[in-house]
Design a protein around this motif. Structure first.
Motif, PDB file in Angstrom:
ATOM      1  N   ASN A 173      -2.764   1.812   3.506  1.00 30.82           N
ATOM      2  CA  ASN A 173      -2.528   2.297   4.866  1.00 30.82           C
ATOM      3  C   ASN A 173      -2.283   3.804   4.949  1.00 30.82           C
ATOM      4  OD1 ASN A 173      -2.743  -0.304   5.965  1.00 30.82           O
ATOM      5  ND2 ASN A 173      -0.576  -0.739   5.583  1.00 30.82           N
ATOM      6  N   GLN A 194      -6.428   4.704   8.457  1.00 35.69           N
ATOM      7  CA  GLN A 194      -5.994   4.153   7.175  1.00 35.69           C
ATOM      8  C   GLN A 194      -7.108   4.355   6.152  1.00 35.69           C
ATOM      9  OE1 GLN A 194      -5.592   0.296   8.887  1.00 35.69           O
ATOM     10  NE2 GLN A 194      -3.361   0.322   8.821  1.00 35.69           N
ATOM     11  N   THR A 355       6.107   3.905   5.533  1.00 34.14           N
ATOM     12  CA  THR A 355       5.317   3.170   6.514  1.00 34.14           C
ATOM     13  C   THR A 355       6.018   3.149   7.864  1.00 34.14           C
ATOM     14  OG1 THR A 355       4.353   1.758   4.802  1.00 34.14           O
ATOM     15  CG2 THR A 355       4.291   0.924   7.057  1.00 34.14           C
TER      16      THR A 355
END
Length: 383
Positions: A173, A194, A355
């Motif tokens: 990602n 991504q 993330t």
């Protein structure tokens, strides 16, 4: 009277003849003057041209000598290499951030970071390994939007001269500039996506791999990548069993597809279990790709150590899973080269970042300062 008339006519005739002769001689003289004038001008231009050429050669020789001396100053002195700063020929760059992807080539010239100077290590060979979310044998995709995503990515770095091996795990990602194409393969635009999506904009074969190589190259700021190997994940069970399985202590329990893997209980993964361990993630939970990457790192770590002990296993892996592989490298040859190289926990890296959930999907945003230090540590040498 008649005599005087004849004398006048004779004088007139002589005068006309003298006039014609004078004109003729004058024309010849003008031609001579033009010829000599043109010759003189040409000679002047020739002399000036030769002089300019000689001066240019001397100037270029002096410039090359100055550049060579500047490089020697950087390589030979233990003090601050001021020549690197002052000489444009060294393409000196002061490194501050990674904000502008692809705007400068890191592997050229001298870099300065936190008052230290670095040069790219040209001995390195860098290879990208990809696991593609496709259970079928490798085959051309129906269009340029269905090449499949690279759910696992690892960059292997070999330094034969120093006999060292390093590996970098890349989160699927990770946000990077990706070239976007339509289903007919026409370029549309570049946007931050991504990194795993780059493989999808291709043919599911070589072109898709090259799209991913390009995206990874951008992530590492123009680090040259020597080759790649992509494995459709449907070929993992055969690859795993070809080398007698992978023995490890699971860091997470996996019940998907009756894998029967329990956290903390040492096990030798068979093909079915290996597939579940490196492939499964719950897409309904946040950041499960991060946890899966840790399992993939563990699996790859054991695999590399197994190949490190017995390089001949690489040939068995390729033979048993060949129809699922697209590659530009000779894996058995690379395994043999790496057989004598050192490899420890200090040689394992991950792209640094965290993330976040944004606009309905997960983004792995790199820590830019930490990424600079990783790149310098792995790919550069201090000068």
């Amino acid at each position: 009277m008649e005599r005087e008339k004849k004398e006048k006519e004779a004088d007139k005739k002589e005068h006309l003849n003298n006039k014609r002769l004078s004109k003729k001689n004058g024309n010849k003289s003008d031609k001579r003057i033009l010829i000599w004038t043109g010759t003189g001008i040409a000679a002047v231009f020739l002399i000036v041209g030769i002089a300019w050429l000689i001066l240019s050669m001397i100037g270029e020789k002096n410039m090359l000598a100055a550049e060579k001396k500047a490089e020697q100053d950087v390589n030979e002195t233990d003090t601050e290499p001021r020549a690197a700063v002052s000489q444009d020929t060294l393409r000196y760059t002061e490194l501050t951030s990674l904000d502008d992807f692809g705007k400068e080539k890191w592997n050229e010239g001298i870099l300065k970071y936190k008052d230290k100077y670095y040069r790219y290590n040209e001995r390195l060979q860098n290879y990208l390994f990809m696991g593609i979310d496709n259970d079928e044998p490798a085959a051309p995709a129906d269009n340029s939007l269905e090449g499949g995503q690279s759910d696992a990515m690892f960059l292997l770095v070999l330094d034969e001269a120093a006999e060292k091996m390093k590996i970098i795990a890349i989160n699927r990602n990770t946000m990077v500039p990706v070239d976007v194409y339509d289903e007919d393969g026409n370029f549309m635009l570049q946007m931050e996506l991504q990194i795993c999506t780059a493989h999808g904009y291709g043919d599911g074969m070589k072109l898709s791999c090259m799209r991913t190589v390009e995206a990874v190259d951008r992530l590492f700021r123009d680090i040259p990548i020597s080759g790649y190997l992509a494995l459709n994940m449907g070929g993992l069970p055969a690859l795993n069993d070809a080398i007698g399985g992978i023995r490890l202590t699971p860091i997470e329990s996996i019940d998907w597809r009756d894998a029967g893997i329990k956290e903390g209980e040492e096990i030798t993964l068979n093909g079915k279990q290996a597939y579940a361990y490196v492939r499964y993630r719950d897409i309904n939970e946040f950041a499960t790709a991060d946890q899966r990457l840790k399992r993939q790192e563990q699996y790859i770590d054991v695999l590399i150590n197994k190949l490190h002990t017995d390089p001949s296993l690489a040939g068995k892996m390729i033979n048993e899973s060949a129809e699922y592989i697209v590659a530009s490298i000779d894996l058995p040859k690379i395994a043999n080269s790496a057989g004598n190289m050192s490899f420890s926990d200090d040689d394992k890296y991950s792209v640094p970042g965290e993330t976040e959930l944004k606009d309905g999907y997960e983004r792995y945003n790199i820590d830019r300062e930490a990424m600079i230090e990783l790149i310098l540590d792995v790919f550069y040498e201090q000068v």
